[in-house]
Design an enzyme around this catalytic site. Structure first.
Site, mmCIF file in Angstrom:
data_model
loop_
_atom_site.group_PDB
_atom_site.id
_atom_site.type_symbol
_atom_site.label_atom_id
_atom_site.label_comp_id
_atom_site.label_asym_id
_atom_site.label_seq_id
_atom_site.Cartn_x
_atom_site.Cartn_y
_atom_site.Cartn_z
ATOM 1 N N CYS A 1 38.552 42.434 39.517
ATOM 2 C CA CYS A 1 37.694 43.426 39.387
ATOM 3 C C CYS A 1 38.082 44.258 40.263
ATOM 4 O O CYS A 1 38.216 45.197 39.104
ATOM 5 C CB CYS A 1 35.975 42.257 39.263
ATOM 6 S SG CYS A 1 35.509 41.810 37.746
ATOM 7 N N ARG A 2 37.743 44.021 41.257
ATOM 8 C CA ARG A 2 37.527 45.313 41.325
ATOM 9 C C ARG A 2 38.617 45.733 42.536
ATOM 10 O O ARG A 2 39.166 46.820 41.869
ATOM 11 C CB ARG A 2 36.591 45.102 43.100
ATOM 12 C CG ARG A 2 35.024 44.545 43.262
ATOM 13 C CD ARG A 2 34.612 44.474 43.995
ATOM 14 N NE ARG A 2 35.084 42.858 44.083
ATOM 15 C CZ ARG A 2 34.328 42.454 45.490
ATOM 16 N NH1 ARG A 2 33.655 42.582 46.272
ATOM 17 N NH2 ARG A 2 35.012 40.846 45.406
ATOM 18 N N SER A 3 39.216 45.117 43.498
ATOM 19 C CA SER A 3 40.947 45.610 43.606
ATOM 20 C C SER A 3 41.944 46.234 43.105
ATOM 21 O O SER A 3 42.230 47.063 42.817
ATOM 22 C CB SER A 3 41.703 44.809 44.549
ATOM 23 O OG SER A 3 42.113 43.963 43.788
ATOM 24 N N ASN B 1 40.855 39.301 42.686
ATOM 25 C CA ASN B 1 42.372 40.057 42.120
ATOM 26 C C ASN B 1 42.420 40.719 40.893
ATOM 27 O O ASN B 1 43.252 41.134 39.986
ATOM 28 C CB ASN B 1 43.607 40.439 42.505
ATOM 29 C CG ASN B 1 45.015 41.006 42.688
ATOM 30 O OD1 ASN B 1 45.912 40.725 42.031
ATOM 31 N ND2 ASN B 1 44.388 42.280 42.438
ATOM 32 N N ASP C 1 30.402 41.899 44.865
ATOM 33 C CA ASP C 1 31.405 41.290 43.462
ATOM 34 C C ASP C 1 30.514 41.266 42.433
ATOM 35 O O ASP C 1 29.869 40.686 42.403
ATOM 36 C CB ASP C 1 31.351 39.604 44.561
ATOM 37 C CG ASP C 1 32.665 38.845 43.491
ATOM 38 O OD1 ASP C 1 32.281 39.233 41.996
ATOM 39 O OD2 ASP C 1 32.401 38.550 43.834
ATOM 40 N N CYS D 1 40.591 41.989 46.858
ATOM 41 C CA CYS D 1 39.039 41.635 47.129
ATOM 42 C C CYS D 1 39.638 39.775 46.868
ATOM 43 O O CYS D 1 40.137 39.619 46.962
ATOM 44 C CB CYS D 1 38.406 42.078 45.313
ATOM 45 S SG CYS D 1 39.404 41.482 43.646
HETATM 46 P P1 4NP Z 1 37.067 40.376 42.394
HETATM 47 O O1 4NP Z 1 35.891 39.175 41.527
HETATM 48 O O2 4NP Z 1 37.528 39.760 43.813
HETATM 49 O O3 4NP Z 1 36.721 41.782 42.238
HETATM 50 O O4 4NP Z 1 38.393 40.288 41.285
HETATM 51 C C1 4NP Z 1 36.293 38.528 41.392
HETATM 52 C C2 4NP Z 1 36.200 37.544 40.307
HETATM 53 C C3 4NP Z 1 36.639 36.074 40.491
HETATM 54 C C4 4NP Z 1 36.151 35.515 41.927
HETATM 55 C C5 4NP Z 1 35.134 35.968 42.072
HETATM 56 C C6 4NP Z 1 34.903 37.341 42.513
HETATM 57 N N1 4NP Z 1 35.721 33.737 40.644
HETATM 58 O O5 4NP Z 1 34.540 33.035 41.898
HETATM 59 O O6 4NP Z 1 36.277 33.181 39.945
#
Ligand code: 4NP
Length: 159
Positions: free
Chosen positions: A13-15, A11, A126, A8
């Site tokens: 939240c989702r992945s 790294n 996201d 994602c």
């Molecule tokens: P992820 O979520 O891609 O599912 O880990 C996010 C975590 C942080 C950010 C964006 C999405 N950020 O912009 O910091």
């Protein structure tokens, strides 16, 4: 050994959730010795950080332990993993670019291609900037997609 990398943006939240849920499903089926499972982000925004608390709290309530620390995907990943499973269209674009310059033959797929309930929208949204509900929704999508992905791999590799 079949290697699967979940990807994602951050790294956190989702992945990491996809990694943990897929590992749980694989273990449930007694196939854990056949897999290498990991996750990474296309960005370096959160390198070294643990998973987002909102992700791990929702998962813990559902009996899944999410751990690890954030890392950024690199060319070696593109060379070495069999499956590069991305969460959304933006990840797909970035990972395809990385794979183009690699020697690997990784299968790059959107995770929700394996969600039997997905319609036209194949993104795992996201949840980072949204409310708590988003994390519940993401968990549901991830759980369905993980089961679908394992089914796909079992057929492909006659597991
Ligand atoms: P992820 O979520 O891609 O599912 O880990 C996010 C975590 C942080 C950010 C964006 C999405 N950020 O912009 O910091």
């Amino acid at each position: 050994m079949i290697s699967v990398l979940f990807i994602c943006l951050g790294n956190i939240c989702r992945s990491p959730l996809a990694e943990a849920v897929f590992r749980a499903v694989v273990t449930e089926e007694g196939l854990e010795d056949r897999f290498r499972i990991d996750s990474a982000g296309t960005s370096g925004y959160h390198v070294g950080e643990p998973p987002d608390r909102r992700t791990s709290d929702v998962a813990a309530r559902r009996g899944v332990m999410v751990d690890g620390s954030s890392r950024k995907i690199n060319r070696e990943d593109a060379d070495s993993f069999h499956y590069l499973i991305v969460m959304d269209a933006e990840n797909l674009k970035n990972v395809r670019r990385l794979v183009q310059g690699s020697n690997g033959r990784a299968e790059v797929r959107l995770f929700r291609e394996f969600d039997p309930e997905a319609g036209d929208d194949l993104d795992v949204p996201d949840p980072y900037f949204g409310g708590a509900d988003g994390f519940e929704v993401v968990h549901d999508l991830v759980e369905r997609s993980a089961r679908g992905l394992l089914e796909h791999i079992r057929e492909r590799h006659e597991l």
